[in-house]
Scaffold this motif. Sequence first.
Motif, mmCIF file in Angstrom:
data_model
loop_
_atom_site.group_PDB
_atom_site.id
_atom_site.type_symbol
_atom_site.label_atom_id
_atom_site.label_comp_id
_atom_site.label_asym_id
_atom_site.label_seq_id
_atom_site.Cartn_x
_atom_site.Cartn_y
_atom_site.Cartn_z
ATOM 1 N N PHE A 179 0.834 -1.194 0.000
ATOM 2 C CA PHE A 179 0.000 0.000 0.000
ATOM 3 C C PHE A 179 0.873 1.250 0.000
ATOM 4 O O PHE A 179 1.956 1.266 0.575
ATOM 5 C CB PHE A 179 -0.903 0.029 1.240
ATOM 6 C CG PHE A 179 -1.868 -1.111 1.317
ATOM 7 C CD1 PHE A 179 -3.113 -1.038 0.709
ATOM 8 C CD2 PHE A 179 -1.538 -2.265 2.003
ATOM 9 C CE1 PHE A 179 -4.006 -2.089 0.784
ATOM 10 C CE2 PHE A 179 -2.422 -3.325 2.092
ATOM 11 C CZ PHE A 179 -3.664 -3.241 1.473
ATOM 12 N N ASP A 180 0.375 2.293 -0.638
ATOM 13 C CA ASP A 180 1.055 3.586 -0.656
ATOM 14 C C ASP A 180 0.807 4.298 0.673
ATOM 15 O O ASP A 180 -0.331 4.404 1.131
ATOM 16 C CB ASP A 180 0.525 4.437 -1.814
ATOM 17 C CG ASP A 180 1.239 5.765 -1.916
ATOM 18 O OD1 ASP A 180 0.771 6.728 -1.275
ATOM 19 O OD2 ASP A 180 2.268 5.847 -2.599
ATOM 20 N N LEU A 181 1.895 4.781 1.312
ATOM 21 C CA LEU A 181 1.750 5.420 2.612
ATOM 22 C C LEU A 181 0.997 6.747 2.530
ATOM 23 O O LEU A 181 0.308 7.129 3.469
ATOM 24 C CB LEU A 181 3.125 5.666 3.236
ATOM 25 C CG LEU A 181 3.794 4.497 3.962
ATOM 26 C CD1 LEU A 181 5.059 4.978 4.655
ATOM 27 C CD2 LEU A 181 2.853 3.863 4.963
ATOM 28 N N THR A 182 1.115 7.446 1.442
ATOM 29 C CA THR A 182 0.501 8.762 1.338
ATOM 30 C C THR A 182 -1.011 8.671 1.198
ATOM 31 O O THR A 182 -1.761 9.396 1.858
ATOM 32 C CB THR A 182 1.083 9.538 0.142
ATOM 33 O OG1 THR A 182 2.500 9.628 0.289
ATOM 34 C CG2 THR A 182 0.484 10.929 0.063
ATOM 35 N N THR A 183 -1.487 7.766 0.361
ATOM 36 C CA THR A 183 -2.917 7.685 0.056
ATOM 37 C C THR A 183 -3.601 6.481 0.674
ATOM 38 O O THR A 183 -4.825 6.450 0.764
ATOM 39 C CB THR A 183 -3.113 7.630 -1.465
ATOM 40 O OG1 THR A 183 -2.543 6.414 -1.977
ATOM 41 C CG2 THR A 183 -2.449 8.823 -2.135
ATOM 42 N N GLY A 184 -2.836 5.454 1.071
ATOM 43 C CA GLY A 184 -3.441 4.214 1.528
ATOM 44 C C GLY A 184 -3.920 3.336 0.396
ATOM 45 O O GLY A 184 -4.532 2.286 0.632
ATOM 46 N N ALA A 185 -3.641 3.720 -0.846
ATOM 47 C CA ALA A 185 -4.116 2.959 -2.001
ATOM 48 C C ALA A 185 -3.343 1.653 -2.151
ATOM 49 O O ALA A 185 -2.126 1.607 -1.913
ATOM 50 C CB ALA A 185 -3.986 3.796 -3.268
ATOM 51 N N HIS A 186 -4.040 0.610 -2.569
ATOM 52 C CA HIS A 186 -3.396 -0.665 -2.836
ATOM 53 C C HIS A 186 -2.576 -0.557 -4.118
ATOM 54 O O HIS A 186 -3.061 -0.083 -5.143
ATOM 55 C CB HIS A 186 -4.451 -1.762 -2.972
ATOM 56 C CG HIS A 186 -3.895 -3.074 -3.411
ATOM 57 N ND1 HIS A 186 -4.081 -3.573 -4.681
ATOM 58 C CD2 HIS A 186 -3.138 -3.987 -2.758
ATOM 59 C CE1 HIS A 186 -3.476 -4.746 -4.784
ATOM 60 N NE2 HIS A 186 -2.902 -5.022 -3.631
ATOM 61 N N ILE A 187 -1.309 -0.991 -4.047
ATOM 62 C CA ILE A 187 -0.408 -0.867 -5.195
ATOM 63 C C ILE A 187 -0.311 -2.183 -5.963
ATOM 64 O O ILE A 187 -0.526 -2.243 -7.173
ATOM 65 C CB ILE A 187 0.996 -0.419 -4.744
ATOM 66 C CG1 ILE A 187 0.914 0.906 -3.991
ATOM 67 C CG2 ILE A 187 1.922 -0.298 -5.957
ATOM 68 C CD1 ILE A 187 0.359 2.044 -4.787
ATOM 69 N N THR A 188 0.022 -3.244 -5.247
ATOM 70 C CA THR A 188 0.154 -4.548 -5.912
ATOM 71 C C THR A 188 0.111 -5.647 -4.869
ATOM 72 O O THR A 188 0.138 -5.384 -3.654
ATOM 73 C CB THR A 188 1.475 -4.623 -6.717
ATOM 74 O OG1 THR A 188 1.418 -5.737 -7.595
ATOM 75 C CG2 THR A 188 2.674 -4.772 -5.782
ATOM 76 N N THR A 189 0.035 -6.891 -5.340
ATOM 77 C CA THR A 189 -0.002 -8.068 -4.472
ATOM 78 C C THR A 189 1.061 -9.055 -4.915
ATOM 79 O O THR A 189 1.205 -9.327 -6.114
ATOM 80 C CB THR A 189 -1.382 -8.750 -4.525
ATOM 81 O OG1 THR A 189 -2.385 -7.825 -4.097
ATOM 82 C CG2 THR A 189 -1.418 -9.987 -3.643
ATOM 83 N N PHE A 190 1.808 -9.594 -3.963
ATOM 84 C CA PHE A 190 2.800 -10.629 -4.241
ATOM 85 C C PHE A 190 2.234 -11.973 -3.800
ATOM 86 O O PHE A 190 1.763 -12.121 -2.668
ATOM 87 C CB PHE A 190 4.109 -10.340 -3.493
ATOM 88 C CG PHE A 190 4.720 -9.009 -3.841
ATOM 89 C CD1 PHE A 190 5.449 -8.850 -5.004
ATOM 90 C CD2 PHE A 190 4.545 -7.919 -3.012
ATOM 91 C CE1 PHE A 190 6.010 -7.617 -5.332
ATOM 92 C CE2 PHE A 190 5.089 -6.689 -3.326
ATOM 93 C CZ PHE A 190 5.823 -6.543 -4.498
ATOM 94 N N TRP A 191 2.314 -12.945 -4.700
ATOM 95 C CA TRP A 191 1.754 -14.261 -4.425
ATOM 96 C C TRP A 191 2.860 -15.271 -4.178
ATOM 97 O O TRP A 191 3.894 -15.255 -4.833
ATOM 98 C CB TRP A 191 0.905 -14.745 -5.607
ATOM 99 C CG TRP A 191 -0.353 -13.967 -5.809
ATOM 100 C CD1 TRP A 191 -0.514 -12.826 -6.527
ATOM 101 C CD2 TRP A 191 -1.638 -14.282 -5.275
ATOM 102 N NE1 TRP A 191 -1.815 -12.400 -6.477
ATOM 103 C CE2 TRP A 191 -2.529 -13.282 -5.720
ATOM 104 C CE3 TRP A 191 -2.126 -15.317 -4.463
ATOM 105 C CZ2 TRP A 191 -3.887 -13.290 -5.372
ATOM 106 C CZ3 TRP A 191 -3.467 -15.313 -4.127
ATOM 107 C CH2 TRP A 191 -4.329 -14.312 -4.578
#
Length: 475
Positions: A179-191
Amino acid sequence: MSSSSSSSSSSSSSSSSSQPNVTSHIQPSPPPPTDNIDAPSSSRQRSMNNEVWLEPVVEALATQVAIDASHFHGRLSAASALAIIFQVCSTWREVSRSDLLWQRLTRRIWRRTYRLRDTWQLEYIYWHRTARNFTTGRHALVVPQYDPGDPHQTLICRCLTLSDTHLACGFVDGTVRLFDLTTGAHITTFWSNHGHLFGPFSQSVSGIVIANSNLTTIAFARLDGDVYVAFMNRSDIMPGPIAARRAISGDVVNNGVLVEFAGCSRWWVGLFAGHAGGAFQIWDALTEQRVFVGGSLTDPETVQGWHMLTELVEPVGRVRVTEREFVVACTSSRLVCFSLRNPEVLLRDVGSTTGFVVGSLDVCHEVFVVVERNGVGTVRRVGGFERVSSFSLRGSWLRGLLGCMNLGYVITYSGGSGLLRVWDIHERRARLCITLGVRDGGEGQVHGNSMVANQTHVAISSNDSSIHLLDFSVQ
């Protein structure tokens, strides 16, 4: 998630503080070009008059006074000391325009070696203000949102790690979400591409290591002993899932359960439970080769370790690694410390008559904090275990207790009450600065799973699948 919408709730206080902001009225001139910030100011080109000749002397004096004030009275007190220096006369005030001075002070007081703002003076102001916000409670509360359409919305986050720019969350399904610290938006997922073989929670993420602030490498481990690695540049970060490479194949039968995973850019450390005499495994992070197996720390927790594969039980143990490559680890009954350069020798092996709260152990630079079950929290130096500070928690505050620390503060969270507390550890007797309600009263009894802090943020995950991110860098 936009910045405006992410700050769903906030707690603020007056921008004034008992520590004056010495830098608020200073307009610095551009710094002279130099590659050596420790070069004496007298080496710079100066006019040959007495007032300017005094500048390197005053600059050296201001540096030493600020550092001494920081050491004896806390980092925020450096501003008060500088204000006194700069108010002596106009000549001494001119020293405040030296960006080289602010670079030195930012490095020595706030331990920042690179600049993100336009000048080093602004960099210093930013870290001073953020540290002050931890004492006043001024923050913005962000609730990170999982990727839209994700069918695993109810997944529980079991561990957290922060970099300067991102929050990494490890879940029970073997994924790590960024997650991006500034916006809280989800960036990517590692599987992690290998299913569970030893119980429904065997693929739960037990630890995450972000090797550097530039987020070029991320490593994470699962309870079954698998360790995964993903390499990336910022341009590689994308909304879609990224399959991480399995660097180490776990062996639960022979090694036990990997209950905690930590490390640095040079080493990975796994804390195992379930196999006598093999509490620690150490790998070279560069070659991914195992270099050490040993230790008896978790021998009494063998059964509890196996239960982690099938139940969401209390944490068995915790391990942390310092910048100087020391390891601090604890279970409910013992706490040990050793150097990664000589892991066969325990520097400290201590017990507690009341026991330790496993979730309270954390390190920052070369000090660590741990809370005992009698409510006594202690901050000590790694290696020698000299006491730096201590504090006391009431009995009701110990329910579901989690702890973490950053530069100058210990943060505790009581899952039973949903209250977060910040302790100033500059004095031998730590001072309780603030108490914040992280949750709304109507959410019911929710226990925390993990908590982590850095110089700007605190993140908490709970067993109701929620993650709360507190941003103390707000203006």
